[in-house]
Every structure is written in structure tokens, then in C-alpha cells.
Write a protein that holds these residues in place. Structure first.
Motif, PDB file in Angstrom:
ATOM      1  N   MET A 221      48.489  34.884  38.736  1.00 62.18           N
ATOM      2  CA  MET A 221      48.120  35.621  37.525  1.00 62.18           C
ATOM      3  C   MET A 221      49.301  36.488  37.119  1.00 62.18           C
ATOM      4  O   MET A 221      49.421  37.629  37.539  1.00 62.18           O
ATOM      5  N   SER A 222      50.180  35.920  36.307  1.00 59.34           N
ATOM      6  CA  SER A 222      51.385  36.636  35.873  1.00 59.34           C
ATOM      7  C   SER A 222      51.131  37.349  34.556  1.00 59.34           C
ATOM      8  O   SER A 222      51.766  37.085  33.535  1.00 59.34           O
ATOM      9  N   PHE A 223      50.187  38.268  34.595  1.00 65.44           N
ATOM     10  CA  PHE A 223      49.845  39.053  33.405  1.00 65.44           C
ATOM     11  C   PHE A 223      49.113  40.304  33.860  1.00 65.44           C
ATOM     12  O   PHE A 223      48.791  40.462  35.042  1.00 65.44           O
ATOM     13  N   GLY A 224      48.841  41.186  32.929  1.00 62.90           N
ATOM     14  CA  GLY A 224      48.124  42.404  33.250  1.00 62.90           C
ATOM     15  C   GLY A 224      47.965  43.281  32.028  1.00 62.90           C
ATOM     16  O   GLY A 224      48.366  42.923  30.917  1.00 62.90           O
ATOM     17  N   TYR A 225      47.368  44.424  32.243  1.00 62.12           N
ATOM     18  CA  TYR A 225      47.199  45.405  31.172  1.00 62.12           C
ATOM     19  C   TYR A 225      47.244  46.792  31.787  1.00 62.12           C
ATOM     20  O   TYR A 225      47.041  46.955  32.996  1.00 62.12           O
ATOM     21  N   GLN A 226      47.522  47.783  30.973  1.00 58.42           N
ATOM     22  CA  GLN A 226      47.573  49.157  31.442  1.00 58.42           C
ATOM     23  C   GLN A 226      46.185  49.774  31.342  1.00 58.42           C
ATOM     24  O   GLN A 226      45.527  49.693  30.308  1.00 58.42           O
ATOM     25  N   GLY A 227      45.730  50.370  32.426  1.00 61.77           N
ATOM     26  CA  GLY A 227      44.409  50.975  32.416  1.00 61.77           C
ATOM     27  C   GLY A 227      44.302  52.110  33.406  1.00 61.77           C
ATOM     28  O   GLY A 227      45.160  52.302  34.275  1.00 61.77           O
ATOM     29  N   VAL A 228      43.240  52.870  33.289  1.00 59.70           N
ATOM     30  CA  VAL A 228      42.939  53.957  34.220  1.00 59.70           C
ATOM     31  C   VAL A 228      42.031  53.395  35.304  1.00 59.70           C
ATOM     32  O   VAL A 228      41.008  52.767  34.997  1.00 59.70           O
ATOM     33  N   TYR A 229      42.422  53.596  36.568  1.00 62.21           N
ATOM     34  CA  TYR A 229      41.600  53.066  37.657  1.00 62.21           C
ATOM     35  C   TYR A 229      40.904  54.196  38.413  1.00 62.21           C
ATOM     36  O   TYR A 229      41.516  55.201  38.752  1.00 62.21           O
ATOM     37  N   HIS A 230      39.619  53.983  38.669  1.00 61.47           N
ATOM     38  CA  HIS A 230      38.866  54.848  39.576  1.00 61.47           C
ATOM     39  C   HIS A 230      37.777  53.995  40.201  1.00 61.47           C
ATOM     40  O   HIS A 230      37.194  53.126  39.531  1.00 61.47           O
TER      41      HIS A 230
END
Length: 465
Positions: A221-230
């Protein structure tokens, strides 16, 4: 729609359902939310719902004006554990740098083993016919594969972007650099992203579940997104990656091209930073073994680094093109992981992760930048058996209690292999700080010392069953 940098579907949202929820209760919820069910996984108790239109008024008189209101109302229902947006993800444009490549495919030369058959599933923009792109050094004769096109809903994952084709070619050129007498590595290509490199998480979730059903062993999976993790939040993709772990599937993910510290930033690269045991998150190096200027990093969240600049691969037309990014770095690790897996009896993800991290070549430049504190050591990887690695006690993404003995890379550049006893009653999570009260044995990097009373960060390197 979007809130600042997060783009999401204006009408669709995920729900996490209670195990015992009845179908008539689901139908009542859908009617109350003016919604229809698009997709559901009974095994994971998760569904994708779509609101028919906004605004609308519920039976008790509440006016719902947008998807945020719909999610908020869903969360108030006792049979719904949680709900979240259907976020859109865009593949980073491939980076092209001037100058000659330093990538040498012959340094990743290994015949396939005969212990395990491995299927690689690539979730990306699909693949074009690249067999004519092959050269004396690069074998792109990848014509036999399973898969699906989720953009056009057919069985031909034809690439309209080029990103997936480039990665598939990189992986195949390594796994089939030597033509095997009996092929042990097969491919599964799932087109999740459109011509613009965009995909909603709902598509990726469905594709990953389908890859599991197709008996994939390693997923790229050569992709992603910016997010807040909790850990209190609901991440549908994390749920499916955890299901992949239960199915003994390794997931190799690009660490991201945002030049951020995934350990500390407010918004981090997801899914690369999910704290899931079967994820290998990959950073990119330049030719001088320095972290690439674009690469994300993180001593607890990014596992390993490898060359990711000017990597040759096939383009949509006939020929080669060199691109850079953590996408390309992840593809290299996927290929090497697959080769290693063919030498493993009764393959499991940890039997690949452990030797990859344990044998990494430690580099001062990568201290605290990646979990392994170093880069891929291809030759060393194949000198360590999976059983030997697992018996050494190296840990993988594990939380520790006060009585645990910790073995592995604890705080680089201070130590490389250390056993220490934590004198504490508190639970110690990865990334937390602890005072070194008792040092039992240590192997130090040249020029560094460890003293009692030093404050170290809990790290892990490798894994155990």
C-alpha cells in the motif's frame, strides 16, 4: 467536501456495529438517518452508509444538515459503537530528481526459495501491459495475475495513472530477477485509485478485504493520508489491517512524503502509523544513505529505510522512467519481503519482520529516525533464519510492563543490543520515556556510553510470537 486538508465524501460514512445488532434495528437506523446501506462486513461488524440527501428532519424533529450531523446522531445510538468519515486519499505525485540513479538491482539478487508460496497483492492505480518494457536487467514480464478494477467495476485493473504500473514493475523485477524453475511468487493487482490517483477509504477497505479472500500473503500500500490518530477513534482501515494480521498477512506501507515526524506531528501519515503488528512502514534514503528530504520518519512509527530516489520502473508507454518517493521504497521492501518469505517454512508476517529489523545496517544518520535505526541489509537478511530471529527475544510493536525484560534497540545511538530491567509498576508504551535503573548487559556503538539513571525512550526492534 473538505475541512482544511481532509477531503471526505459528503454523503457516506462508516459505522461500527454492536455484535448482536438485529437486521430490523439496522433498518430502523437507516430510516431515521435517511440513509441506505452501501456495503457491510458481517464478520467485522462494520458498514458503509450513504445519506440520500441533506438537509432532512428525523422522526423526533432534529434537523440534520450535513454528514457531521449524521455521524453525531449515529454515535448516540446504543447499538452503534462508533462512526467516521469516508475520507478521500490521493497518491502523491511521483518525484523525479536530476542525476543518474544509484539503484543497482544486482544488489538485490536472490533466487526464490522453495519453502512457501507467496501471493503479493498491490493496492494502487492498477497495471498496464509492461512486458515490452523489459530490459536485460529488468524483468517486467508480469502478465499473469488476479485482481479487480474498483473504479470501473470489472476484472481488468487497467492503469490510467502510472503509479501502480511503476511499483508493480519494481516488485516483479526483483522477485523474478532470476527466472524460477518453479514460480513461488504470484501477483494480485487491485485498482483502488483512479486516473487522478484518488480513492475513498471505502474502496481501499473493500479491496483489502478482497485481497484477504484471494489468499494474499503480502500487501503493498504505497499511499496514505494525513490524519489525527487516537486509539479512541474509529479507523475502518485499521480494523481491516488488524484482520489481515489475524490472517497472517504482512502489509507494507509507504511512510509518506511530507517530511514530518510521524511520532510527534499533530497530523501523521495514515495508515503507515497505525500501531498494528503486521505493518512495515518504510522511509526513503538518498544515495548517501541520508534520509530523503521528502521522507517522513519516526523512531517508533516508521520501521525501516531503503533507497527511494530515482528508482527505475516501467511507465505507461514502452520504456523506463525513474521516480522517487516512499512509494518506491515500500515497493522494494515488498519485493525483498516476498523473496525472504519463500525461504520460510509456515510463513507468518513476524518471520519476515523480525529478520528485516534485526539485520538492518545501523546508520548514525538514521538514529531515532526509524525503528531499526538503519537501512535494509539484503545479504544479512538471508543469513538469519526466522526461527533463530524469533528466539533472540526481539520484540515487535509491544507494550511493556514494569517487570518485563526489554531486548532490542532501546535508544539509538546509545545502544544497539541491550537487555535492561525496568524498575517500574507502570505500563510502558512504545515511545514512552523510562529511567535506566539496572543494566544487565549491553553492546555499545563505538564512542557512546550508557550510564545508570539515563532516561531512555522505549523502542522495539524485531518481533516475537
Amino acid at each position: 467536501m473538505s475541512d482544511d486538508t481532509i477531503v471526505y465524501h459528503s454523503n457516506q460514512f462508516f459505522v461500527s456495529l454492536e455484535d448482536s445488532i438485529m437486521e430490523d434495528t439496522i433498518l430502523a437506523f437507516l430510516e431515521d438517518l435517511n440513509a441506505v446501506e452501501i456495503w457491510k462486513s458481517g464478520k467485522l461488524n462494520m458498514a458503509l452508509w450513504e445519506v440520500i440527501g441533506f438537509p432532512f428532519t428525523t422522526g423526533d424533529g432534529e434537523t440534520i444538515i450535513d454528514i457531521h450531523d449524521a455521524i453525531s446522531r449515529s454515535k448516540r445510538k446504543t447499538k452503534i459503537h462508533n462512526a467516521s468519515l469516508n475520507i478521500q486519499q490521493t497518491i502523491n505525485s511521483a518525484l523525479a530528481f536530476e542525476g543518474a540513479t544509484c539503484f543497482d538491482i544486482t544488489q538485490l539478487s536472490k533466487v526464490q526459495g522453495d519453502s512457501s508460496e507467496i501471493k503479493i497483492s498491490i493496492l494502487d492505480t492498477g497495471i498496464s501491459d509492461i512486458s515490452d518494457n523489459s530490459t536485460a536487467n529488468y524483468n517486467y514480464n508480469l502478465t499473469n495475475y488476479s485482481g479487480y478494477d474498483y473504479i470501473h467495476n470489472d476484472a481488468i485493473p487497467d492503469d490510467e495513472n502510472g503509479h501502480g504500473t511503476h511499483l508493480a514493475g519494481i516488485i516483479h523485477s526483483i522477485t523474478h530477477q532470476h527466472i524460477p524453475t518453479q514460480n513461488r511468487i504470484t501477483f494480485d493487482i487491485r485498482k483502488t485509485h483512479d486516473a487522478a490517483g484518488q480513492a475513498f477509504l471505502s474502496t481501499i477497505v473493500m479491496a483489502l478485504l478482497d485481497a484477504l479472500d484471494a489468499d494474499a500473503n503480502i500487501v503493498n500500500m504505497s499511499f496514505g493520508y494525513q490524519g489525527v490518530y487516537h486509539d479512541s477513534l474509529f479507523f475502518p482501515l485499521q480494523v481491516v489491517i488488524e484482520e489481515a494480521w489475524q490472517n497472517k498477512v504482512l502489509v507494507v506501507i509507504a511512510g509518506g512524503n511530507g517530511t514530518i515526524n510521524n511520532d510527534l506531528a499533530d497530523t501523521i501519515a495514515l495508515p503507515a502509523s497505525f500501531p498494528t503488528n503486521n505493518i512495515l512502514s518504510v522511509a526513503s534514503l538518498d544515495c548517501g544513505n541520508n534520509l530523503s528530504l521528502f521522507s517522513n520518519y519516526g523512531g517508533a512509527s516508521v520501521d525501516l529505510a531503503v533507497l527511494g530516489e530515482n528508482i527505475p520502473g516501467p511507465n505507461l508507454a514502452s520504456g523506463l522512467v525513474e521516480y522517487s518517493g516512499t512509494s518506491q521504497a515500500a515497493a522494494l521492501i515488498t519485493a525483498v519481503s516476498a523473496l525472504k518469505a519463500t525461504y520460510i517454512v509456515q510463513y507468518t508476517p513476524e518471520k519476515v519482520i523480525c529478520p528485516l529489523l534485526q539485520t538492518a545496517e545501523h546508520l548514525f544518520e538514521l538514529a531515532d529516525k526509524v525503528l531499526a535505526d538503519g537501512k535494509l541489509n539484503f545479504d544479512g537478511l538471508f543469513l538469519v533464519s526466522d526461527s533463530t530471529c524469533l528466539q533472540t527475544g526481539f520484540h515487535c510493536n509491544k507494550n511493556y510492563t514494569g517487570s518485563d525484560k526489554l531486548t532490542g534497540t532501546m535508544a539509538s545511538p546509545m545502544m544497539t543490543e541491550t537487555n535492561l530491567q525496568i524498575q517500574s509498576d507502570q505500563n510502558l508504551e512504545l515511545g514512552s520515556l523510562v529511567t535506566l535503573d539496572a543494566l544487565q548487559s549491553t553492546t555499545l556503538l563505538p564512542g557512546f556510553e550508557v550510564t545508570l539513571g539515563a532516561t531512555l525512550q522505549i523502542r522495539s526492534n524485531g518481533c516475537e510470537e
